[in-house]
Write an enzyme that holds these catalytic residues in place. Structure first.
Site, mmCIF file in Angstrom:
data_model
loop_
_atom_site.group_PDB
_atom_site.id
_atom_site.type_symbol
_atom_site.label_atom_id
_atom_site.label_comp_id
_atom_site.label_asym_id
_atom_site.label_seq_id
_atom_site.Cartn_x
_atom_site.Cartn_y
_atom_site.Cartn_z
ATOM 1 N N SER A 129 -4.644 2.479 -12.784
ATOM 2 C CA SER A 129 -3.651 3.565 -12.892
ATOM 3 C C SER A 129 -4.166 4.732 -13.743
ATOM 4 O O SER A 129 -4.721 4.539 -14.823
ATOM 5 C CB SER A 129 -2.362 3.021 -13.510
ATOM 6 O OG SER A 129 -1.484 4.100 -13.785
ATOM 7 N N LYS B 67 9.270 -1.899 -7.322
ATOM 8 C CA LYS B 67 10.273 -0.848 -7.072
ATOM 9 C C LYS B 67 11.599 -1.402 -6.568
ATOM 10 O O LYS B 67 12.646 -0.823 -6.817
ATOM 11 C CB LYS B 67 9.730 0.163 -6.061
ATOM 12 C CG LYS B 67 8.922 1.231 -6.741
ATOM 13 C CD LYS B 67 8.391 2.258 -5.803
ATOM 14 C CE LYS B 67 7.288 2.987 -6.537
ATOM 15 N NZ LYS B 67 6.473 3.807 -5.704
ATOM 16 N N ARG C 218 4.440 -5.333 7.808
ATOM 17 C CA ARG C 218 3.807 -6.609 8.170
ATOM 18 C C ARG C 218 4.823 -7.740 8.241
ATOM 19 O O ARG C 218 4.460 -8.862 8.582
ATOM 20 C CB ARG C 218 2.702 -6.956 7.183
ATOM 21 C CG ARG C 218 3.167 -7.167 5.768
ATOM 22 C CD ARG C 218 2.026 -7.614 4.892
ATOM 23 N NE ARG C 218 2.414 -7.637 3.495
ATOM 24 C CZ ARG C 218 1.650 -8.084 2.517
ATOM 25 N NH1 ARG C 218 0.436 -8.522 2.800
ATOM 26 N NH2 ARG C 218 2.063 -8.078 1.272
HETATM 27 P P1 NAP Z 1 5.660 -1.715 -2.608
HETATM 28 O O1 NAP Z 1 7.092 -1.373 -2.801
HETATM 29 O O2 NAP Z 1 5.173 -3.021 -3.121
HETATM 30 O O3 NAP Z 1 5.330 -1.589 -1.036
HETATM 31 C C1 NAP Z 1 4.039 -1.838 -0.536
HETATM 32 C C2 NAP Z 1 4.092 -1.884 0.979
HETATM 33 O O4 NAP Z 1 2.780 -2.195 1.453
HETATM 34 C C3 NAP Z 1 5.009 -2.993 1.525
HETATM 35 O O5 NAP Z 1 5.460 -2.623 2.805
HETATM 36 C C4 NAP Z 1 4.047 -4.174 1.600
HETATM 37 O O6 NAP Z 1 4.438 -5.195 2.498
HETATM 38 C C5 NAP Z 1 2.809 -3.475 2.126
HETATM 39 N N1 NAP Z 1 1.614 -4.230 1.796
HETATM 40 C C6 NAP Z 1 1.246 -4.685 0.572
HETATM 41 N N2 NAP Z 1 0.066 -5.341 0.671
HETATM 42 C C7 NAP Z 1 -0.258 -5.331 1.983
HETATM 43 C C8 NAP Z 1 -1.343 -5.878 2.731
HETATM 44 N N3 NAP Z 1 -2.322 -6.573 2.112
HETATM 45 N N4 NAP Z 1 -1.356 -5.672 4.073
HETATM 46 C C9 NAP Z 1 -0.378 -4.965 4.688
HETATM 47 N N5 NAP Z 1 0.692 -4.432 4.038
HETATM 48 C C10 NAP Z 1 0.727 -4.615 2.704
HETATM 49 O O7 NAP Z 1 4.714 -0.602 -3.278
HETATM 50 P P2 NAP Z 1 4.966 0.962 -3.367
HETATM 51 O O8 NAP Z 1 5.448 1.254 -4.708
HETATM 52 O O9 NAP Z 1 5.729 1.364 -2.161
HETATM 53 O O10 NAP Z 1 3.469 1.527 -3.307
HETATM 54 C C11 NAP Z 1 2.726 1.529 -2.122
HETATM 55 C C12 NAP Z 1 1.375 2.208 -2.375
HETATM 56 O O11 NAP Z 1 1.588 3.595 -2.649
HETATM 57 C C13 NAP Z 1 0.639 1.651 -3.589
HETATM 58 O O12 NAP Z 1 -0.747 1.634 -3.293
HETATM 59 C C14 NAP Z 1 0.933 2.649 -4.686
HETATM 60 O O13 NAP Z 1 -0.090 2.689 -5.672
HETATM 61 C C15 NAP Z 1 0.963 3.945 -3.882
HETATM 62 N N6 NAP Z 1 1.792 4.979 -4.520
HETATM 63 C C16 NAP Z 1 1.200 6.131 -4.902
HETATM 64 C C17 NAP Z 1 1.969 7.134 -5.474
HETATM 65 C C18 NAP Z 1 1.335 8.443 -5.874
HETATM 66 O O14 NAP Z 1 1.932 9.162 -6.675
HETATM 67 N N7 NAP Z 1 0.196 8.797 -5.322
HETATM 68 C C19 NAP Z 1 3.334 6.953 -5.679
HETATM 69 C C20 NAP Z 1 3.891 5.755 -5.261
HETATM 70 C C21 NAP Z 1 3.126 4.767 -4.685
HETATM 71 P P3 NAP Z 1 5.363 -6.417 1.993
HETATM 72 O O15 NAP Z 1 6.688 -5.807 1.648
HETATM 73 O O16 NAP Z 1 5.404 -7.317 3.166
HETATM 74 O O17 NAP Z 1 4.663 -6.992 0.792
#
Ligand code: NAP
Length: 281
Positions: free
Chosen positions: A17, A68, A154
């Site tokens: 991070s 989240k 998924r």
């Molecule tokens: P989250 O709520 O945990 O959601 C992650 C999503 O990705 C879920 O749909 C999850 O599926 C899926 N996923 C996780 N591992 C996977 C895998 N190995 N194969 C396929 N699908 C997978 O997380 P989030 O907070 O939404 O964050 C998602 C991504 O966005 C992260 O990498 C985070 O660092 C990034 N992000 C970046 C910013 C920025 O400011 N740039 C802001 C927010 C988030 P399941 O629900 O089935 O586990």
């Protein structure tokens, strides 16, 4: 202004991070004194360790993968920004009360504002159905008035929950899509924008791709990846195929500055912080 603020981030496997660096930079540029702490919590310990973070004297913190969707029960109030999106990524604590916000939607929209005309009435493909994806779909449907939003997850259960949540919040929205393995280019292409809301291609998954094998890059379209690791292979691949490609760096700084404003009332300009952390847009 307080003598010193305490900010942080809560997530799991968040050694990558950049949030500590962002808040150090803000402190350096503005003179706002602050400490920053990363709270890496194992998912099985969330209900034990998260309440300790809330009691630690912290003024505000970001919530990231995979929590989240788990913070709702700890909030005293949910801001309109988070109610509309159906997810909280930012928490502020004032006078012992815990406030939930969503700043992902704001941050995500920043690099896309100049493409509004191209997106209006168009079609979007979104991979992932977690907390950030809720903010992204909300932004695409409401801020950019996209006509068709197709989401691929998924898990069928997670997809159904995601669809129900977003459609309740935005009655005019009909989310299409389903399981990633059922992706069919004939049904879902052409698109105007593709957004990766999974961690695949990001820090803990550098060589994995969220895109189905049958997916085609379409020149002239837009690709957004929420991961902000420099040299992201999917972002590079999109750019090589003549798409306008953004990683998550602009979103990251945008959502952090919006959070700071919500937690403290202090507004900070985007460019100097972005330049210091990422070396210029
Ligand atoms: P989250 O709520 O945990 O959601 C992650 C999503 O990705 C879920 O749909 C999850 O599926 C899926 N996923 C996780 N591992 C996977 C895998 N190995 N194969 C396929 N699908 C997978 O997380 P989030 O907070 O939404 O964050 C998602 C991504 O966005 C992260 O990498 C985070 O660092 C990034 N992000 C970046 C910013 C920025 O400011 N740039 C802001 C927010 C988030 P399941 O629900 O089935 O586990």
């Amino acid at each position: 202004m307080k003598d010193k603020y305490l900010f942080g981030v809560v997530g799991h496997k968040i050694g990558y991070s950049l949030s500590p660096q962002i808040f150090q930079t803000i402190s350096k540029i503005t003179g706002v004194p602050c400490d920053f702490k990363s709270h890496d919590i194992a998912p099985r310990r969330f209900n034990i360790d998260f309440p300790e973070v809330l009691k630690s004297g912290i003024d505000g913190f970001s919530v990231t993968i995979p929590f989240k969707n788990r913070v709702a029960e700890y909030l005293d109030e949910v801001d309109v920004s988070a109610v509309a999106v159906g997810a909280v990524n930012s928490i502020g604590i004032k006078d012992g009360r815990v406030f939930g916000y969503n700043t992902d939607s704001y941050g995500f929209s920043l690099p896309l504002l100049k493409h509004s005309d191209k997106l209006h009435g168009g079609a979007a493909l979104v991979f992932g159905a977690g907390g950030a994806a809720k903010a992204i779909v909300h932004s695409l449907a409401t801020r950019f008035k996209m006509r068709r939003v197709c989401v691929f997850a998924r898990s069928a259960v997670k997809f159904a929950e995601f669809k129900q949540c977003l459609q309740e919040n935005i009655p005019s929205l009909n989310i299409e899509g389903g399981l990633i393995e059922d992706y069919d280019p004939q049904s879902y292409e052409p698109y105007d924008i593709v957004v990766n809301c999974t961690p695949l291609g990001g820090w803990n998954h550098l060589d994995e791709s969220p895109l189905p094998s049958s997916f085609n890059w379409l020149a002239g379209k837009i690709y957004c990846d929420l991961s902000y690791n420099r040299g992201n292979k999917i972002v590079a691949s999109a750019a090589k195929q003549a798409l306008t490609a953004y990683d998550g760096s602009i979103m990251l700084i945008g959502q952090a500055l919006r959070s700071l404003e919500l937690w403290t009332g202090i507004k900070v300009e985007f460019e100097p912080v972005y330049g210091e952390v990422f070396g210029g847009v």
